[in-house]
Design an enzyme around this catalytic site. Structure first.
Site, PDB file in Angstrom:
ATOM      1  N   LYS A  13       0.838  -1.211   0.000  1.00 18.28           N
ATOM      2  CA  LYS A  13       0.000   0.000   0.000  1.00 18.28           C
ATOM      3  C   LYS A  13       0.870   1.258   0.000  1.00 18.28           C
ATOM      4  O   LYS A  13       0.666   2.169  -0.794  1.00 18.28           O
ATOM      5  CB  LYS A  13      -0.917   0.036   1.241  1.00 18.28           C
ATOM      6  CG  LYS A  13      -1.878  -1.138   1.347  1.00 18.28           C
ATOM      7  CD  LYS A  13      -2.738  -1.052   2.599  1.00 18.28           C
ATOM      8  CE  LYS A  13      -1.997  -1.106   3.917  1.00 18.28           C
ATOM      9  NZ  LYS A  13      -1.335  -2.384   4.219  1.00 18.28           N
ATOM     10  N   ARG A  88      -9.944   0.316   8.524  1.00 20.76           N
ATOM     11  CA  ARG A  88      -9.473  -1.033   8.828  1.00 20.76           C
ATOM     12  C   ARG A  88     -10.514  -1.860   9.558  1.00 20.76           C
ATOM     13  O   ARG A  88     -10.271  -3.029   9.839  1.00 20.76           O
ATOM     14  CB  ARG A  88      -8.257  -0.926   9.737  1.00 20.76           C
ATOM     15  CG  ARG A  88      -6.944  -1.259   9.074  1.00 20.76           C
ATOM     16  CD  ARG A  88      -5.888  -0.962  10.115  1.00 20.76           C
ATOM     17  NE  ARG A  88      -4.681  -1.669   9.921  1.00 20.76           N
ATOM     18  CZ  ARG A  88      -3.611  -1.130   9.321  1.00 20.76           C
ATOM     19  NH1 ARG A  88      -3.648   0.068   8.802  1.00 20.76           N
ATOM     20  NH2 ARG A  88      -2.504  -1.811   9.248  1.00 20.76           N
ATOM     21  N   ARG A 127      11.803  -5.732   5.138  1.00 20.88           N
ATOM     22  CA  ARG A 127      11.546  -4.318   4.823  1.00 20.88           C
ATOM     23  C   ARG A 127      12.500  -3.401   5.581  1.00 20.88           C
ATOM     24  O   ARG A 127      12.834  -3.638   6.737  1.00 20.88           O
ATOM     25  CB  ARG A 127      10.112  -3.936   5.185  1.00 20.88           C
ATOM     26  CG  ARG A 127       9.897  -2.422   5.042  1.00 20.88           C
ATOM     27  CD  ARG A 127       8.457  -2.014   5.072  1.00 20.88           C
ATOM     28  NE  ARG A 127       7.797  -2.419   6.284  1.00 20.88           N
ATOM     29  CZ  ARG A 127       6.500  -2.283   6.478  1.00 20.88           C
ATOM     30  NH1 ARG A 127       5.732  -1.773   5.527  1.00 20.88           N
ATOM     31  NH2 ARG A 127       5.958  -2.684   7.610  1.00 20.88           N
ATOM     32  N   ARG A 162      11.227  -1.391  11.153  1.00 22.17           N
ATOM     33  CA  ARG A 162      10.131  -1.038  12.051  1.00 22.17           C
ATOM     34  C   ARG A 162      10.026  -2.027  13.207  1.00 22.17           C
ATOM     35  O   ARG A 162      10.256  -3.209  13.044  1.00 22.17           O
ATOM     36  CB  ARG A 162       8.809  -1.011  11.273  1.00 22.17           C
ATOM     37  CG  ARG A 162       8.452   0.367  10.763  1.00 22.17           C
ATOM     38  CD  ARG A 162       7.285   0.387   9.806  1.00 22.17           C
ATOM     39  NE  ARG A 162       6.095  -0.330  10.236  1.00 22.17           N
ATOM     40  CZ  ARG A 162       4.969  -0.394   9.519  1.00 22.17           C
ATOM     41  NH1 ARG A 162       4.895   0.254   8.350  1.00 22.17           N
ATOM     42  NH2 ARG A 162       3.929  -1.084   9.943  1.00 22.17           N
ATOM     43  N   ARG A 173      -0.516  -9.248  13.028  1.00 26.36           N
ATOM     44  CA  ARG A 173      -1.091  -8.247  12.109  1.00 26.36           C
ATOM     45  C   ARG A 173      -1.874  -8.929  10.997  1.00 26.36           C
ATOM     46  O   ARG A 173      -2.938  -8.452  10.594  1.00 26.36           O
ATOM     47  CB  ARG A 173       0.031  -7.378  11.525  1.00 26.36           C
ATOM     48  CG  ARG A 173       0.576  -6.359  12.534  1.00 26.36           C
ATOM     49  CD  ARG A 173       1.978  -5.907  12.200  1.00 26.36           C
ATOM     50  NE  ARG A 173       2.085  -5.194  10.940  1.00 26.36           N
ATOM     51  CZ  ARG A 173       3.238  -5.008  10.289  1.00 26.36           C
ATOM     52  NH1 ARG A 173       4.372  -5.477  10.789  1.00 26.36           N
ATOM     53  NH2 ARG A 173       3.257  -4.349   9.164  1.00 26.36           N
TER      54      ARG A 173
HETATM   55  P1  AP5 Z   1       4.895  -1.586   1.907  1.00 28.82           P
HETATM   56  O1  AP5 Z   1       4.585  -0.756   0.704  1.00 28.82           O
HETATM   57  O2  AP5 Z   1       5.626  -0.969   3.037  1.00 28.82           O
HETATM   58  O3  AP5 Z   1       3.552  -2.306   2.413  1.00 28.82           O
HETATM   59  P2  AP5 Z   1       2.297  -1.756   3.214  1.00 28.82           P
HETATM   60  O4  AP5 Z   1       1.094  -2.388   2.609  1.00 28.82           O
HETATM   61  O5  AP5 Z   1       2.332  -0.272   3.306  1.00 28.82           O
HETATM   62  O6  AP5 Z   1       2.580  -2.462   4.608  1.00 28.82           O
HETATM   63  P3  AP5 Z   1       2.469  -1.915   6.107  1.00 28.82           P
HETATM   64  O7  AP5 Z   1       3.253  -2.855   6.958  1.00 28.82           O
HETATM   65  O8  AP5 Z   1       2.796  -0.463   6.165  1.00 28.82           O
HETATM   66  O9  AP5 Z   1       1.001  -2.149   6.369  1.00 28.82           O
HETATM   67  P4  AP5 Z   1       0.373  -2.256   7.735  1.00 28.82           P
HETATM   68  O10 AP5 Z   1      -1.024  -2.158   7.324  1.00 28.82           O
HETATM   69  O11 AP5 Z   1       0.713  -3.445   8.524  1.00 28.82           O
HETATM   70  O12 AP5 Z   1       1.062  -1.074   8.567  1.00 28.82           O
HETATM   71  P5  AP5 Z   1       0.563   0.367   8.955  1.00 28.82           P
HETATM   72  O13 AP5 Z   1       1.728   1.240   9.061  1.00 28.82           O
HETATM   73  O14 AP5 Z   1      -0.564   0.777   8.080  1.00 28.82           O
HETATM   74  O15 AP5 Z   1       5.711  -2.868   1.386  1.00 28.82           O
HETATM   75  C1  AP5 Z   1       6.167  -3.858   2.299  1.00 28.82           C
HETATM   76  C2  AP5 Z   1       7.529  -4.414   1.855  1.00 28.82           C
HETATM   77  O16 AP5 Z   1       7.386  -5.126   0.631  1.00 28.82           O
HETATM   78  C3  AP5 Z   1       8.599  -3.345   1.572  1.00 28.82           C
HETATM   79  O17 AP5 Z   1       9.841  -3.854   1.985  1.00 28.82           O
HETATM   80  C4  AP5 Z   1       8.557  -3.166   0.038  1.00 28.82           C
HETATM   81  O18 AP5 Z   1       9.810  -2.743  -0.481  1.00 28.82           O
HETATM   82  C5  AP5 Z   1       8.214  -4.579  -0.399  1.00 28.82           C
HETATM   83  N1  AP5 Z   1       7.417  -4.625  -1.633  1.00 28.82           N
HETATM   84  C6  AP5 Z   1       6.420  -3.774  -2.032  1.00 28.82           C
HETATM   85  N2  AP5 Z   1       5.901  -4.156  -3.212  1.00 28.82           N
HETATM   86  C7  AP5 Z   1       6.567  -5.304  -3.554  1.00 28.82           C
HETATM   87  C8  AP5 Z   1       6.479  -6.199  -4.663  1.00 28.82           C
HETATM   88  N3  AP5 Z   1       5.604  -5.995  -5.658  1.00 28.82           N
HETATM   89  N4  AP5 Z   1       7.296  -7.279  -4.693  1.00 28.82           N
HETATM   90  C9  AP5 Z   1       8.202  -7.505  -3.684  1.00 28.82           C
HETATM   91  N5  AP5 Z   1       8.345  -6.679  -2.606  1.00 28.82           N
HETATM   92  C10 AP5 Z   1       7.530  -5.598  -2.548  1.00 28.82           C
HETATM   93  O19 AP5 Z   1      -0.023   0.111  10.406  1.00 28.82           O
HETATM   94  C11 AP5 Z   1       0.813  -0.249  11.462  1.00 28.82           C
HETATM   95  C12 AP5 Z   1       0.012  -0.372  12.749  1.00 28.82           C
HETATM   96  O20 AP5 Z   1      -0.600   0.891  13.055  1.00 28.82           O
HETATM   97  C13 AP5 Z   1      -1.137  -1.357  12.731  1.00 28.82           C
HETATM   98  O21 AP5 Z   1      -0.699  -2.669  13.034  1.00 28.82           O
HETATM   99  C14 AP5 Z   1      -2.040  -0.783  13.818  1.00 28.82           C
HETATM  100  O22 AP5 Z   1      -1.555  -1.099  15.097  1.00 28.82           O
HETATM  101  C15 AP5 Z   1      -1.882   0.718  13.620  1.00 28.82           C
HETATM  102  N6  AP5 Z   1      -2.886   1.261  12.672  1.00 28.82           N
HETATM  103  C16 AP5 Z   1      -2.628   1.891  11.498  1.00 28.82           C
HETATM  104  N7  AP5 Z   1      -3.779   2.241  10.888  1.00 28.82           N
HETATM  105  C17 AP5 Z   1      -4.782   1.833  11.712  1.00 28.82           C
HETATM  106  C18 AP5 Z   1      -6.194   1.884  11.632  1.00 28.82           C
HETATM  107  N8  AP5 Z   1      -6.811   2.427  10.567  1.00 28.82           N
HETATM  108  N9  AP5 Z   1      -6.903   1.344  12.653  1.00 28.82           N
HETATM  109  C19 AP5 Z   1      -6.303   0.797  13.725  1.00 28.82           C
HETATM  110  N10 AP5 Z   1      -4.973   0.700  13.859  1.00 28.82           N
HETATM  111  C20 AP5 Z   1      -4.215   1.215  12.862  1.00 28.82           C
HETATM  112 MG    MG Z   2       2.496   1.100   4.938  1.00 31.22          MG
END
Ligand code: AP5
Ligand code: MG
Ligand code: ZN
Length: 215
Positions: A13, A88, A127, A162, A173
């Site tokens: 994402k 979410r 990552r 992270r 997660r």
């Molecule tokens: P990346 O682009 O970083 O993936 P992402 O989908 O953004 O993953 P996140 O870990 O950020 O998602 P998340 O939902 O767990 O975390 P968030 O910060 O939102 O890509 C991942 C890796 O893959 C990278 O190394 C990249 O280089 C690689 N990659 C990308 N595309 C690729 C491809 N095509 N092929 C190979 N490799 C590839 O949330 C974190 C925490 O915050 C949650 O756990 C929760 O506690 C809290 N939180 C955030 N939002 C909410 C909400 N709305 N409600 C409640 N809690 C929340």
């Molecule tokens: Mg992200």
């Protein structure tokens, strides 16, 4: 254009949102990034969010909805926005609809970046993220390495791993995504807004598929 990006942890994402920001000129709103920035500043909201994030659990809906409501009231969203990691839960999705109705706006597309669970674990374990929060670019030690080890190609900032990118928290997660967030796929499908994109393969090809669904 107003977009919701859906997909499991590590589905890409953030990676795709950064490319879309360049193309569409609309801000990326990542609730995860907002919490990490708040933590860096040591605010009470950031410290509270951390207790949930470290366990891989969701931050409570009222906190997240408040943060997004505040962000959506800012004046830089004339051309639209890209929500990354929000909503979410069904309660968050319904709250978003209410906020947008009050702003006389609607969602144009809910893009699901579809990636199998096994691939997600490998992606998150390798990552690396740019420490500069204004940049925040993501890399992968094998799939998308930076040009110079440990340094961001774009801004030269240090890369870090992270706290929630360890196997135990990643598994939690994933479980939370599958139970609490995946019902949103049907929610947006029912509204005719769901665009499903295969999220496996080269990053540029996935971006091309997203551009295609946006028309
Ligand atoms: P990346 O682009 O970083 O993936 P992402 O989908 O953004 O993953 P996140 O870990 O950020 O998602 P998340 O939902 O767990 O975390 P968030 O910060 O939102 O890509 C991942 C890796 O893959 C990278 O190394 C990249 O280089 C690689 N990659 C990308 N595309 C690729 C491809 N095509 N092929 C190979 N490799 C590839 O949330 C974190 C925490 O915050 C949650 O756990 C929760 O506690 C809290 N939180 C955030 N939002 C909410 C909400 N709305 N409600 C409640 N809690 C929340
Ligand atoms: Mg992200
Ligand atoms: Zn950077």
């Amino acid at each position: 254009m107003r977009i919701v990006l859906l997909g499991g942890p590590g589905s890409g994402k953030g990676t795709q949102a950064k490319k879309l920001t360049e193309k569409l000129g609309v801000p990326q709103i990542s609730t995860g990034d907002i919490f990490r920035a708040a933590l860096k500043e040591g605010t009470p909201m950031g410290l509270k969010a951390k207790t949930f994030m470290d366990k891989g659990e969701l931050v409570p809906d009222d906190v997240v909805i408040g943060v997004v409501e505040e962000r959506l009231a800012k004046p830089d969203l004339e051309k639209g926005f890209m929500l990354d990691g929000f909503p979410r839960t069904l309660a968050q999705a319904e709250a978003l609809d209410k906020i947008l109705t009050s702003l006389k706006k609607t969602i144009d597309h809910a893009i699901l970046v579809d990636v199998p669970d096994e691939e997600l674990v490998a992606r998150l374990s390798g990552r690396r993220t740019c420490r500069d929060s204004a940049c925040g670019k993501m890399y992968h030690i094998m799939f998308n390495p930076p040009k110079a080890e440990g340094k961001c190609d774009t801004c030269g900032g240090d890369l870090y791993q992270r706290d929630d990118d360890n196997e135990k928290t990643i598994r939690e997660r994933l479980a939370v995504y599958n139970s609490a967030t995946s019902p949103l796929i049907d929610y947006y499908d029912g509204q005719g807004l769901l665009r499903r994109v295969k999220g496996v393969g080269p990053i540029g090809e996935i971006f091309a598929s997203i551009e295609k669904v946006l028309g």
